[in-house]
Write a protein that holds these residues in place. Structure first.
Motif, mmCIF file in Angstrom:
data_model
loop_
_atom_site.group_PDB
_atom_site.id
_atom_site.type_symbol
_atom_site.label_atom_id
_atom_site.label_comp_id
_atom_site.label_asym_id
_atom_site.label_seq_id
_atom_site.Cartn_x
_atom_site.Cartn_y
_atom_site.Cartn_z
ATOM 1 N N UNK A 224 -37.426 1.318 36.387
ATOM 2 C CA UNK A 224 -36.080 1.891 36.313
ATOM 3 C C UNK A 224 -35.309 1.404 37.530
ATOM 4 N N UNK A 225 -34.384 0.500 37.296
ATOM 5 C CA UNK A 225 -33.682 -0.116 38.425
ATOM 6 C C UNK A 225 -32.750 0.863 39.121
ATOM 7 N N UNK A 226 -32.243 1.853 38.383
ATOM 8 C CA UNK A 226 -31.389 2.850 39.031
ATOM 9 C C UNK A 226 -32.166 3.662 40.049
ATOM 10 N N UNK A 227 -33.435 3.893 39.735
ATOM 11 C CA UNK A 227 -34.276 4.676 40.635
ATOM 12 C C UNK A 227 -35.061 3.788 41.587
ATOM 13 N N UNK A 228 -34.971 2.480 41.406
ATOM 14 C CA UNK A 228 -35.771 1.500 42.158
ATOM 15 C C UNK A 228 -37.269 1.813 41.991
ATOM 16 N N UNK A 229 -37.635 2.088 40.773
ATOM 17 C CA UNK A 229 -39.036 2.357 40.460
ATOM 18 C C UNK A 229 -39.584 1.206 39.629
ATOM 19 N N UNK A 230 -40.737 0.708 40.002
ATOM 20 C CA UNK A 230 -41.402 -0.304 39.199
ATOM 21 C C UNK A 230 -42.901 -0.243 39.524
ATOM 22 N N UNK A 231 -43.655 0.408 38.664
ATOM 23 C CA UNK A 231 -45.096 0.494 38.902
ATOM 24 C C UNK A 231 -45.847 -0.296 37.831
#
Lengths: 168, 516
Positions: B129-136
């Motif tokens: 989720x780029x809005x949350x800067x999440x990338x797992x």
């Protein structure tokens, strides 16, 4: 840093300028296939819908205000064009936290088109739906002929024109 | 100043040249390209941030391959993106996928990087989720096979932790079987092999049932966690189950009316890599997602280790385009006898005075009335209490949307928030006004003003104001541009209980999203 920024911007500005001239210039991308569950638990694949007529895919979510505005128009478009051969998939990108709200919303709003669930955005990622609402129109040969991001009142006029061009 | 000039020049050039005749170009069949760029320059801190994601995908028959080239300067250290490098530019995601068969019987094999979701994320949710800067994302192998009513997903992969390494190994599988038309069941398990430890793994198991009833649907999932290290270190070897989770959801709907209720109990059920830097699971948060600015201002993130609560939401569509919505949610911490509390105090007796407390209580009501074909007014009342900043907030909002004609829309949103800091008793209020004009299909402009009024000492009124102008423009059918300049208050972006803090900003920001 600054050089990198400038290089990237120049690259994409150039690409944008070239490709932005004629919307029909870049319609060569084949629609990526997906297999998603509908709100009743049935698996629906895009591939089986191709070849029969145009397919409209609208990515949306329950928490997205412009999506809700667009869905009203999507229902009208479905009512008008489905008898002529349009297949419509409204793909909910609600994640697992808001997925519980999709079916109640669809039932309460009485939408009659097919609503699919994409809780981990697998299909949205394939279609480069970088923000929602996002619309992709596919012709009967399986080629993406139109994409649009966001919704403003009047966007449905353009979409109707595109559909009229694809349908007899 | 140079950068502002550059951006204006860049934007003007793009817009002007986009009108002229240029040669056509065609992408090779099967190739897809997308790019997302974000650049901001904060003039107060003289801080430049540049982020770019370029995706290239190619499909040939049953095979698809792709890469994502990422650039982050500087790296956001609050996330696990791009490791610990100060500047990062590399291929962050690469894969090859083969898809065989049809919707009712087929298989997908992915080698490389991939995302995966089991059920509603209680055991595993690997996502971006780029809005949350999440990338797992996980790097390894994933197989998903479907045969009529049975779907099996099996995977083995390594997540990237904050130091930029992929050390832990996750093995996971999910089985979903549709017993009959209205009844689906599922079983998930996932096991994390921590770096450098041969024997101790963290393993989660969960079982779910999804019946469809004549009046609605039910989703119930129960999970347990086993961890030998935790058992020995935190429970003196006495507890073989070191975490538990339960999530239930009941939906009912009838002729314009719908009711959704969710219940959660997450006890020591967070599932992370050995060093804790990557979360594998994000179970349903049972929190409401808000799109209005001030409703997101004071909130608390999901804690899968220590939460218990529910969310009830009812809506009624009383006329076409007009609806009522009411929702109530409550999240508490767990009691002293919970596995989480016991693990924190290493199974020692609970100290006197250890109580549960409310992490979040939220009330939301909304009435949207469609006056005529042109005018819709939405009135909102929000109330919440949260434990992170220890505030309670009362937020009335009015949202007016007026269609000037078939393609022009005017919008006005007025938000007011009255905040009480519960520890100090200090009160303050915030007002936000958004005026927006949209012209289909390609142009929008909006002005967002926010005013915060505080009275730190009696008679000493302190006001602070932020103003931001945003232009949106669509170039052709493939590119969307957003240019913002001005200032904005610090805030939080929350999606499903996962939140990201955005610091106060003053300067210029450009976003460009392109897809072919």
């Amino acid at each position: 840093m600054k050089h990198l920024v400038i290089a990237c911007m120049v690259l994409f500005a150039t690409a944008t300028i070239i490709f932005a001239q004629d919307p029909a210039a870049l319609t060569g991308r084949k629609a990526p296939d997906f297999k998603l569950e509908d709100i009743d638990g049935n698996i629906v694949g895009l591939k089986s819908s191709l070849g029969k007529g145009p397919v409209l895919i609208s990515f949306w979510a329950t928490w997205c205000k412009p999506c809700m505005e667009e869905m009203v128009e999507i229902q009208k478009i479905y009512d008008e064009f489905n008898p002529k051969g349009l297949t419509l998939f409204a793909v909910s990108t609600d994640n697992e936290k808001s997925a519980a709200k999709v079916k109640p919303l669809v039932k309460s709003k009485k939408y009659t088109f097919t609503v699919l669930l994409d809780p981990n955005s697998d299909a949205a990622r394939k279609y480069y739906a970088q923000a929602i609402p996002f619309t992709a129109l596919i012709d009967k040969n399986g080629t993406i002929v139109y994409t649009h991001m966001g919704y403003k009142k009047g966007d449905e006029i353009t979409l109707r024109k595109k559909l009229n061009a694809l349908l007899p | 100043m140079k950068n502002i000039f550059f951006f204006l020049l860049f934007l003007s050039t793009t817009l002007i040249l986009a009108q002229d005749e240029m040669p056509k170009a065609n992408l090779p069949e099967g190739l897809g390209i997308s790019n997302q760029l974000k650049y901001s320059n904060d003039i107060n801190t003289d801080r430049e941030i540049f982020e770019n994601w370029l995706n290239l995908d190619y499909t040939y028959g049953i095979f698809t391959t792709g890469i994502r080239f990422d650039i982050f300067q500087p790296v956001n250290f609050s996330t696990n993106w791009s490791g610990a490098k100060e500047r990062y530019s590399d291929i962050g995601f690469k894969y090859i996928k083969a898809e065989l068969g049809e919707a009712d019987a087929g298989m997908e094999l992915t080698v490389g990087n991939y995302y995966a979701l089991f059920g509603r994320g209680m055991v595993l949710k690997s996502y971006e989720d780029r809005n949350l800067r999440e990338d797992n994302n996980l790097q390894g192998v994933k197989i998903k096979a479907r045969y009529h009513n049975l779907t099996v997903t099996a995977l083995s992969g390594m997540p990237e932790n904050k130091s930029g390494d992929r050390t832990d190994i996750l093995h996971a599988a999910d089985f979903e079987y549709r017993i009959m038309k209205d009844l689906k069941t599922g079983f998930s398990l996932a096991s994390n092999q921590k770096q450098g430890q041969i024997k101790s793994t963290t393993t989660l198991y969960a079982f779910r049932v999804q019946p469809s009833l004549p009046f609605g649907d039910v989703y119930v999932e129960y999970g347990i966690k086993k961890d030998e290290d935790e058992k020995q270190e935190n429970f003196a070897g006495k507890e073989s189950i070191t975490g538990k989770a339960f999530y239930g959801n009941l939906n009912m709907y009838e002729e314009g009316f719908s009711l959704s209720s969710e219940y959660k109990y997450y006890d020591n059920f967070s599932f992370t890599t050995g060093n804790g830097s990557v979360s594998y699971n994000t179970p349903p948060a049972t929190r409401k997602d808000y799109t209005y600015l001030l409703l997101n201002r004071h909130t608390v993130s999901l804690d899968a280790a220590n939460e218990n609560g529910y969310l009830i939401e009812g809506s009624y569509q009383y006329a076409e385009g007009s609806s009522l919505l009411i929702s109530y949610g409550l999240t508490n911490t767990l009691p002293a006898w919970s596995l989480y509390q016991r693990s924190v105090r290493k199974d020692a007796p609970a100290p006197a005075g250890l109580k549960t407390f409310t992490q979040m209580r939220e009330v939301y009501s909304q009435i949207a009335h469609h006056f005529n074909d042109n005018l819709t007014i939405t009135g909102i009342f929000g109330y919440n209490e949260e434990s992170k900043d220890s505030t309670k907030n009362i937020t009335p909002i009015i949202d007016c949307k007026y269609y000037l004609d078939e393609i022009n829309t005017f919008r006005l949103i007025i938000e007011h928030q009255y905040t009480t800091e519960r520890k100090t008793g200090e009160t303050f209020y915030t007002d936000a006004v958004l005026i927006e004009y949209l012209r289909s299909p390609s142009f929008s402009v909006s002005l967002l003003s926010e005013l915060e009024t505080k009275e730190p000492t009696k008679g000493n009124m302190v006001r602070k104001m932020w103003n931001m102008v945003q232009f949106g423009y669509q170039i052709g059918e493939h590119t969307d541009l957003n240019l913002l300049f001005g200032s904005r208050q610090a805030g939080t972006i929350c999606i499903g209980g996962v939140c990201r803090y955005e610091p106060e900003f003053s300067g210029v920001e450009l976003k460009m999203m392109t897809r072919f």
